[in-house]
Design an enzyme around this catalytic site. Structure first.
Site, PDB file in Angstrom:
ATOM      1  N   LYS A   1       0.833  -1.195   0.000  1.00 22.14           N
ATOM      2  CA  LYS A   1       0.000   0.000   0.000  1.00 22.14           C
ATOM      3  C   LYS A   1       0.873   1.253   0.000  1.00 22.14           C
ATOM      4  CE  LYS A   1      -3.978   1.847   2.620  1.00 22.14           C
ATOM      5  NZ  LYS A   1      -4.856   1.568   3.796  1.00 22.14           N
TER       6      LYS A   1
ATOM      7  N   SER B   1      -9.781   1.874   2.555  1.00 27.29           N
ATOM      8  CA  SER B   1      -8.631   2.600   2.023  1.00 27.29           C
ATOM      9  C   SER B   1      -7.591   1.681   1.400  1.00 27.29           C
ATOM     10  CB  SER B   1      -7.987   3.472   3.106  1.00 27.29           C
ATOM     11  OG  SER B   1      -7.209   2.738   4.003  1.00 27.29           O
TER      12      SER B   1
ATOM     13  N   SER C   1     -10.361  -1.100   6.813  1.00 30.72           N
ATOM     14  CA  SER C   1      -9.749  -0.857   5.505  1.00 30.72           C
ATOM     15  C   SER C   1      -8.984  -2.032   4.922  1.00 30.72           C
ATOM     16  CB  SER C   1      -8.823   0.366   5.561  1.00 30.72           C
ATOM     17  OG  SER C   1      -9.485   1.478   5.018  1.00 30.72           O
TER      18      SER C   1
END
Length: 570
Positions: free
Chosen positions: A149, A230, A254
Site C-alpha cells: 500500500k 482505504s 480498511s
C-alpha cells in the site's frame, strides 16, 4: 480513516460542492497535474488515473509460451506452488516478475489498483535467481513479487504518498520495518498499490479508493462498483492477480471491507503483531498492516513474513512469540472440529437478502465441519463509544502521529498538519475536486497532546468498552471465535456507505483485536460477499486456521469478471 468511521463522525456535515477538474488531469502522468508549489514527480515513476504505471521494459529473455501458460495460472496458483516451481527450475523469479508486470500493464488501466511500479523490480528478481542458483534462499517469499500500500515507506526510487501530491517528493530515509521483513524473506517489492487518499481520514464525504495520485480504484468484478476501504488498491490488485500477495493497512475496516467486496482473504492482525514503523499513520492505537491474498495459505505465509518485534514500535514487544514458528501449523482442514463458534446476526441480517442467504449457508457449513454453532453471540453496538470517546481520541492521535511522521521524513513536503491543510487549499483543483478536508481541520484544532488527562480518559474508555464488547461475548458463551457477515455487496463507486456494518469492524479496531474475512458467496451471482472471523488479542493463528478450514470446504472464490456494470443495468 475507513468509511465506517467517517460516516459516524457527523451526520450533519454539509455536502461540499464538486470542483470541476479536467478529465485529462486524472488520465495522464502527474507532471501534467503537479501542484503549483510542489516538486514535480519523475514521469517514469508515477502515473495517475487510467494511465498504466511505469514498468521495466521486457529484456528479451522471456519464453513466450511459458509466459502464456504462467499468466493463466496466476489467478489460482499459491506462493508455495510458485516456490516449488522455482526450486524445481521450472520458473525463475525474473519470469514471474515479468508476468506480473505484463498483467499490470494489461489490466491496470481499467482498475487503477497500482499507482507505482518499482523500476528496480526486475533487478531484484534477477538477484533472487542468482541467490537461488548458489543455494541461498533467504526466506519463504524468495523471489515472490509483492505489492504494498502507498502509505508504507520504501527507501528506493518509489514515492510514498498516501495518495497525496503533497508527498510526491518525500524521501523516506529507510524502509518501513515490515518492508525490511519482506526483503529479508526474499520478496521482490513490485510496486505500490493505490489507496483512498490519507487512508480515508480527510473528509466525511470521501470516495473509497480515490486518490489524487492514483485516481479511482475500480472493483474488478464490476467496474462501476466500490472497491471499499482505504486498502482498495491492495485488495483489487490481489483479486486481479497483479501480484502474488499484497499488503494493506487498517485503522477501522480498511483491510477487511475491500477484501470482502473483491473475494479475497483479508487479515487485520492483532495490534502490535506487525510494526507500524515507516507507515503513514492515522493513529497508533488502531493502525496495523496486514496481508490480502487470493487464498488463506498465501495470507498466512505473508503474515508470518511481516510480523515481529521492532524496537521502534513498543506495541510489538510480544510479536515474535505471538504466532507458531511455522505458518503451516494453521493450515488444518479439520481446525473447526470441536470448536465453539458464536454467530453474530444482530445488525447484520435483514439488510440484504443475498447476505442473509450466503451467511446462512456459511453457518450450515461450519456445523458440517464439526463446529458447535452458538446463536445469539451478538457484539454490543459501538455508536455511543464512537461519539463520546473514540472520535476525540482519534483526532488528537492523528495530529500527534501525523505531525511526528511528517517532521521525521526527509524531502520537500509539508512538515505538519497545518502546512498540509494549507497545501491542499492552494492545490484544491488537484487535491479537492471531489471532497474537502474537514477531518484534517477538526484534528488540527486539537492540541495533539497524547499525555493530556482528558485525552487519556477518552482513549482508555473507548479501548475498554471495545474489548469488553468482544471478550464478554466470548466468555459468556465459552467461544473460540465469533462469525458474522463482513458487509453488504459493493454499492456504486461513488456511494458514501460501502457497508453499514460499522460495529463488525469498529470493536475489533478499537480493541486492537484480529479480524479475518474470507469469501462466502456472491450477490446476483456477481458481487462478492465475505464472512468474518473475530477473536480476542493474539488469537490470529486460531482465526486463520478456522478461515482456512472454511475456505477449503467451500471453495467459493472465482476469478474477477471485469464487467462494466451489472447485467440489466445501463
Amino acid at each position: 480513516m475507513e468509511k465506517q468511521l467517517m460516516r459516524s463522525l457527523t451526520r450533519t456535515t454539509r455536502r461540499h460542492a464538486v470542483i470541476a477538474v479536467s478529465a485529462a488531469c486524472l488520465l495522464v502522468p502527474l507532471t501534467a497535474c503537479t501542484p503549483d508549489d510542489g516538486p514535480r514527480p519523475a514521469a517514469s515513476a508515477t502515473s495517475t488515473g487510467g494511465a498504466a504505471p511505469y514498468a521495466p521494459k521486457n529484456d528479451g529473455k522471456r519464453d513466450g509460451k511459458r509466459d502464456g501458460r504462467l499468466d493463466e495460472r496466476l489467478d489460482r496458483v499459491t506462493i508455495l506452488e510458485l516456490q516449488e516451481d522455482m526450486k524445481g527450475k521450472r520458473l525463475t523469479s525474473r519470469e514471474l516478475t515479468q508476468a506480473y508486470l505484463d498483467r499490470i500493464h494489461r489490466l491496470n488501466p481499467r482498475l487503477n489498483a497500482v499507482v507505482t511500479v518499482n523500476p528496480d523490480a526486475l533487478d531484484l528478481a534477477r538477484k533472487s535467481d542468482e541467490l537461488r542458483r548458489t543455494g541461498e534462499v533467504r526466506g519463504p517469499l524468495e523471489g515472490i513479487p509483492v505489492l504494498i500500500k502507498d502509505n508504507i515507506d520504501t527507501a528506493d526510487r518509489q514515492p510514498t504518498t498516501a495518495g497525496s501530491t503533497a508527498l510526491l517528493h518525500s524521501k523516506p530515509a529507510q524502509d518501513a520495518f515490515l518492508v525490511k521483513k519482506l526483503r529479508d524473506a526474499g520478496a521482490v517489492i513490485l510496486g505500490k498499490a493505490n489507496m483512498s487518499e490519507w487512508a480515508n481520514f480527510r473528509s466525511v464525504e470521501q470516495t473509497a479508493g480515490w486518490s489524487a495520485t492514483g485516481g479511482q480504484t475500480r472493483n474488478p468484478y464490476v467496474l462501476d462498483r466500490s472497491p471499499c476501504g482505504s486498502s482498495s488498491g491492495s485488495a483489487v490488485a490481489a483479486a486481479a492477480a497483479l501480484a502474488a500477495v499484497t499488503i494493506g493497512s487498517e485503522t477501522d475496516g480498511s483491510i477487511v471491507c475491500p477484501a470482502s467486496v473483491t473475494s479475497t482473504v483479508g487479515v487485520k492482525p492483532t495490534l502490535g503483531m506487525v510494526s507500524r514503523s515507516g507507515m503513514i499513520p492515522i493513529t497508533s492505537r488502531h493502525d496495523t498492516a496486514g496481508p490480502i491474498a487470493r487464498n488463506t495459505t498465501d495470507a498466512a505465509l505473508a503474515l508470518w513474513a511481516i510480523h515481529g518485534s521492532d524496537t521502534a514500535d513498543t506495541a510489538t514487544a510480544d510479536a515474535d512469540t505471538a504466532l507458531p514458528s511455522d505458518h503451516r501449523e494453521v493450515l488444518d482442514p479439520n481446525a473447526l472440529r470441536g470448536k465453539r463458534i458464536g454467530v453474530w446476526r444482530k445488525g447484520h441480517i435483514g439488510i440484504d437478502p443475498d447476505v442473509d442467504r450466503a451467511f446462512d449457508v456459511a453457518v450450515q457449513r461450519l456445523r458440517a465441519l464439526g463446529a458447535t454453532v452458538v446463536e445469539g453471540a451478538d457484539v454490543a453496538d459501538s455508536k455511543d463509544m464512537m461519539q463520546k470517546d473514540m472520535l476525540p481520541a482519534v483526532l488528537t492521535e492523528f495530529k500527534h502521529d501525523l505531525n511526528a511522521y511528517l517532521a521525521a521524513t526527509p524531502g520537500p513536503h509539508p512538515k505538519n498538519l497545518t502546512e498540509l491543510i494549507a497545501f491542499n487549499k492552494r492545490n484544491s483543483t488537484v487535491e479537492m475536486p471531489k471532497f474537502g478536508q474537514e477531518l484534517f481541520e477538526m484534528a488540527d484544532k486539537t492540541d495533539g497532546d497524547v499525555n493530556a488527562p482528558v485525552y487519556r480518559q477518552h482513549r482508555s474508555a473507548a479501548t475498554r468498552q471495545a474489548r469488553q464488547a468482544i471478550d464478554g461475548v466470548l466468555a459468556e458463551h465459552r467461544l473460540d471465535a465469533i462469525v458474522t457477515p463482513t458487509g453488504v455487496p459493493a454499492p456504486a463507486v461513488e456511494a458514501l456507505d460501502p457497508t453499514p456494518f460499522e460495529s463488525s469492524t469498529r470493536n475489533s479496531a478499537v480493541a486492537g483485536y484480529p479480524h479475518i474475512t474470507v469469501p462466502a458467496g456472491y450477490a446476483r451471482d456477481t458481487l462478492p460477499l465475505g464472512v468474518s472471523f473475530l477473536g480476542t488479542r493474539y488469537s490470529d493463528a486460531n482465526l486463520l486456521s478456522y478461515a482456512y478450514a472454511f475456505e477449503r470446504a467451500t471453495q467459493v472464490r472465482k476469478a474477477p469478471t471485469y464487467l462494466p456494470t451489472l447485467p440489466g443495468r445501463s
